[in-house]
Design a protein around this motif. Structure first.
Motif, short mmCIF file in Angstrom:
data_model
loop_
_atom_site.label_atom_id
_atom_site.label_comp_id
_atom_site.label_asym_id
_atom_site.label_seq_id
_atom_site.Cartn_x
_atom_site.Cartn_y
_atom_site.Cartn_z
N ARG A 24 3.51 7.41 -6.02
CA ARG A 24 3.78 6.70 -7.27
C ARG A 24 2.69 5.69 -7.62
N GLY A 25 1.75 5.48 -6.71
CA GLY A 25 0.68 4.52 -6.97
C GLY A 25 1.15 3.07 -6.98
N VAL A 26 2.13 2.75 -6.11
CA VAL A 26 2.68 1.39 -6.04
C VAL A 26 2.03 0.65 -4.87
N PRO A 27 1.43 -0.52 -5.09
CA PRO A 27 0.82 -1.27 -3.99
C PRO A 27 1.87 -1.75 -2.98
N ILE A 28 1.62 -1.52 -1.70
CA ILE A 28 2.48 -2.05 -0.64
C ILE A 28 1.61 -2.64 0.46
N ALA A 29 2.18 -3.56 1.23
CA ALA A 29 1.44 -4.19 2.34
C ALA A 29 2.44 -4.72 3.36
N GLY A 30 1.99 -4.88 4.58
CA GLY A 30 2.81 -5.43 5.65
C GLY A 30 2.21 -5.03 6.99
N LYS A 31 2.78 -5.40 8.12
CA LYS A 31 4.04 -6.10 8.21
C LYS A 31 3.96 -7.24 9.22
N ARG A 41 0.22 -12.85 -4.98
CA ARG A 41 -0.90 -12.84 -5.95
C ARG A 41 -1.80 -11.61 -5.74
N CYS A 42 -2.04 -11.26 -4.48
CA CYS A 42 -2.90 -10.10 -4.19
C CYS A 42 -2.21 -8.80 -4.59
N LEU A 43 -0.91 -8.69 -4.36
CA LEU A 43 -0.18 -7.49 -4.77
C LEU A 43 -0.23 -7.32 -6.29
N ALA A 44 0.00 -8.42 -7.00
CA ALA A 44 -0.04 -8.34 -8.46
C ALA A 44 -1.43 -7.95 -8.95
N LEU A 45 -2.47 -8.49 -8.30
CA LEU A 45 -3.84 -8.15 -8.67
C LEU A 45 -4.13 -6.67 -8.41
N ALA A 46 -3.66 -6.16 -7.27
CA ALA A 46 -3.87 -4.75 -6.95
C ALA A 46 -3.25 -3.86 -8.03
N GLN A 47 -2.04 -4.21 -8.46
CA GLN A 47 -1.39 -3.42 -9.50
C GLN A 47 -2.16 -3.54 -10.83
N THR A 48 -2.64 -4.73 -11.14
CA THR A 48 -3.43 -4.93 -12.35
C THR A 48 -4.68 -4.04 -12.33
N ARG A 49 -5.27 -3.89 -11.14
CA ARG A 49 -6.47 -3.07 -10.99
C ARG A 49 -6.16 -1.58 -10.89
N GLY A 50 -4.89 -1.21 -10.88
CA GLY A 50 -4.52 0.20 -10.80
C GLY A 50 -4.62 0.77 -9.40
N GLU A 51 -4.49 -0.06 -8.38
CA GLU A 51 -4.62 0.38 -6.99
C GLU A 51 -3.23 0.50 -6.36
N GLY A 52 -2.90 1.67 -5.85
CA GLY A 52 -1.59 1.91 -5.28
C GLY A 52 -1.64 2.29 -3.82
N GLY A 53 -0.46 2.45 -3.23
CA GLY A 53 -0.35 2.78 -1.81
C GLY A 53 -0.63 1.57 -0.94
N VAL A 54 -0.87 1.83 0.34
CA VAL A 54 -1.10 0.75 1.30
C VAL A 54 -2.40 0.01 0.95
N GLN A 55 -2.32 -1.31 0.92
CA GLN A 55 -3.47 -2.16 0.58
C GLN A 55 -4.11 -2.65 1.89
N ASP A 56 -5.09 -1.89 2.39
CA ASP A 56 -5.73 -2.22 3.67
C ASP A 56 -6.35 -3.61 3.68
N GLN A 57 -6.87 -4.05 2.54
CA GLN A 57 -7.58 -5.32 2.47
C GLN A 57 -6.66 -6.51 2.74
N MET A 58 -5.35 -6.30 2.70
CA MET A 58 -4.41 -7.39 2.93
C MET A 58 -3.99 -7.51 4.39
N GLY A 59 -4.66 -6.76 5.26
CA GLY A 59 -4.32 -6.80 6.69
C GLY A 59 -4.44 -8.17 7.31
N ILE A 60 -5.28 -9.04 6.75
CA ILE A 60 -5.49 -10.38 7.31
C ILE A 60 -4.20 -11.20 7.33
N PHE A 61 -3.25 -10.85 6.49
CA PHE A 61 -2.02 -11.62 6.38
C PHE A 61 -0.95 -11.21 7.39
N PHE A 62 -1.19 -10.14 8.17
CA PHE A 62 -0.12 -9.54 8.97
C PHE A 62 -0.49 -9.33 10.43
#
Length: 392
Positions: free
Chosen positions: A213-220, A342-363
């Motif tokens: 579906r092209g939905v940004p997700i991140a975790g965990k 904020r990063c999830l919202a930005l990823a969706q604004t940029r049209g980037e979906g699925g797992v957001q590898d760049q957010m790994g620093i938070f988890f």
């Protein structure tokens, strides 16, 4: 004028969520600065401003957010009155809960739904109402709820998208509340992040659904204190050829997170994510990597993390490194939850979906788009995030 972004929180009355909501309210009122927010100094095109973030969400407790915040003891009455009085007018929506998955946490503020599908529809209706009533441009969902026990990943419902759909129809007991929220978010094209060790959007069918579906997700599991220091120190020990013979970690905390982890099944989920970082960073297994977490009510949100590291250096000489980190658990976690949103919202604004590898620093246990081994070293993670943020 920037986008208005809603943060729909699972566990809105928890210490982390109430601290985050109060902090943003005080920033909006001008009674708080941007100290402690990791991305405050970054000027990123398309990223929502802190003052344009708005909180809502679910909790098993029906207390207003000000009452909940005072119970957690992170903020005082005078601090709440200084710009965050609006928390008194905010109450969580009824939540999905299960003592089977989280034995020590329950409450009366529950969704009255006859099954999984009905619960999902209820969650999605809440998201739609939140967006409409708050006049939001987009909504993201963050799981800040208590840690659930391990899931049975071999269950049919958790092996494929089709199996998960069948499991929803059959009210399959393998599907947890965390998974219901994650599915509701992804199926309604709402970006989702899991700040807990619970199995949620990282389960195979939901990760695949997010990709489709092209939905940004991140975790965990948010990387806040003790594990943060591990991912900073371990690369330095590796690069100086100091062999880690053993790493003993213990924690005491008395907040609701600690209470949830007082259940052995929930504790097992947490220890798994905390153990995941060392071997990957060092390049060899640390045989004696011991992690202990103790619920100690008198400490409240004031956590103490203590580490003893045994090392071997040049000429086989033995050494030790000892760390003692006394911190407010939620004061470390709340800024990360805000930046994740904020990063999830930005990823969706940029049209980037699925797992957001760049957010790994938070988890502690980052999801990866290809399902491979994540990068854990803090410096490497920061470079990946910086490169993504700087992209135009």
């Amino acid at each position: 004028m920037g986008e208005r972004v809603g943060i729909a929180v699972i566990g809105l009355n928890g210490a982390v969520a109430t601290t985050a909501a109060a902090g943003i309210a005080m920033i909006r009122a001008g009674s708080n600065d941007l100290s402690g927010l990791p991305l405050a100094s970054r000027d990123v095109d398309g990223m929502a401003a802190y003052r344009d973030l708005h909180f809502g969400g679910w909790d098993l407790s029906h207390d207003d957010l000000a009452t909940a915040a005072l119970k957690h003891g992170v903020l005082s009455e005078s601090e709440l009155a200084n710009g965050a009085s609006s928390l008194s007018d905010m109450r969580p929506w009824p939540a999905v809960g299960s003592t089977d998955f989280c034995a020590n946490i329950d409450g009366a503020n529950k969704i009255a739904a006859p099954g999984h599908r009905a619960a999902v529809r209820h969650i999605q209706d809440d998201l739609a109402r939140f967006k409409s009533e708050q006049n939001l441009d987009r909504v993201v969902m963050i799981n800040l709820a208590s840690t659930e026990r391990k899931a049975d990943l071999g269950a049919d419902a958790l092996t494929s998208v089709e199996g998960f759909e069948r499991g929803l129809d059959a009210d399959d007991a393998a599907i947890s509340p965390a998974m219901l929220y994650a599915y509701a978010a992804i199926a309604s094209d709402t970006p989702y992040a899991n700040f807990t060790p619970s199995v949620a959007a990282d389960v195979a069918p939901l990760a695949e659904l997010a990709r489709q579906r092209g939905v940004p997700i991140a975790g965990k599991d948010g990387k806040t204190g003790q594990t943060l220091l591990k991912t900073v120190i371990a690369p330095a020990l590796r690069d100086r050829a100091l062999h880690v013979d053993g790493w003993f970690s213990t924690n005491i905390l008395g907040n609701s997170d600690g209470l949830a982890l007082d259940d052995p099944k929930s504790l097992a989920s947490k220890v798994d994510t905390k153990k995941s970082v060392l071997d990957q960073i060092l390049g060899y297994p640390v045989e004696d990597h011991i992690i202990m977490i103790h619920y100690y009510k008198p400490r409240g949100d004031n956590k103490e993390a203590w580490d003893n590291i045994d090392l071997t250096g040049f000429l086989g000489q033995k050494m030790q490194l000892k760390l003692n980190f006394l911190c407010k658990d939620s004061v470390l976690a709340a800024p990360l939850a805000i930046e994740i949103a904020r990063c999830l919202a930005l990823a969706q604004t940029r049209g980037e979906g699925g797992v957001q590898d760049q957010m790994g620093i938070f988890f502690k246990m980052p999801q990866t788009a290809d399902g491979g081994e994540p990068i854990h070293a803090f410096g490497e993670q920061q470079l990946i995030l910086d490169t993504w943020l700087d992209r135009r």
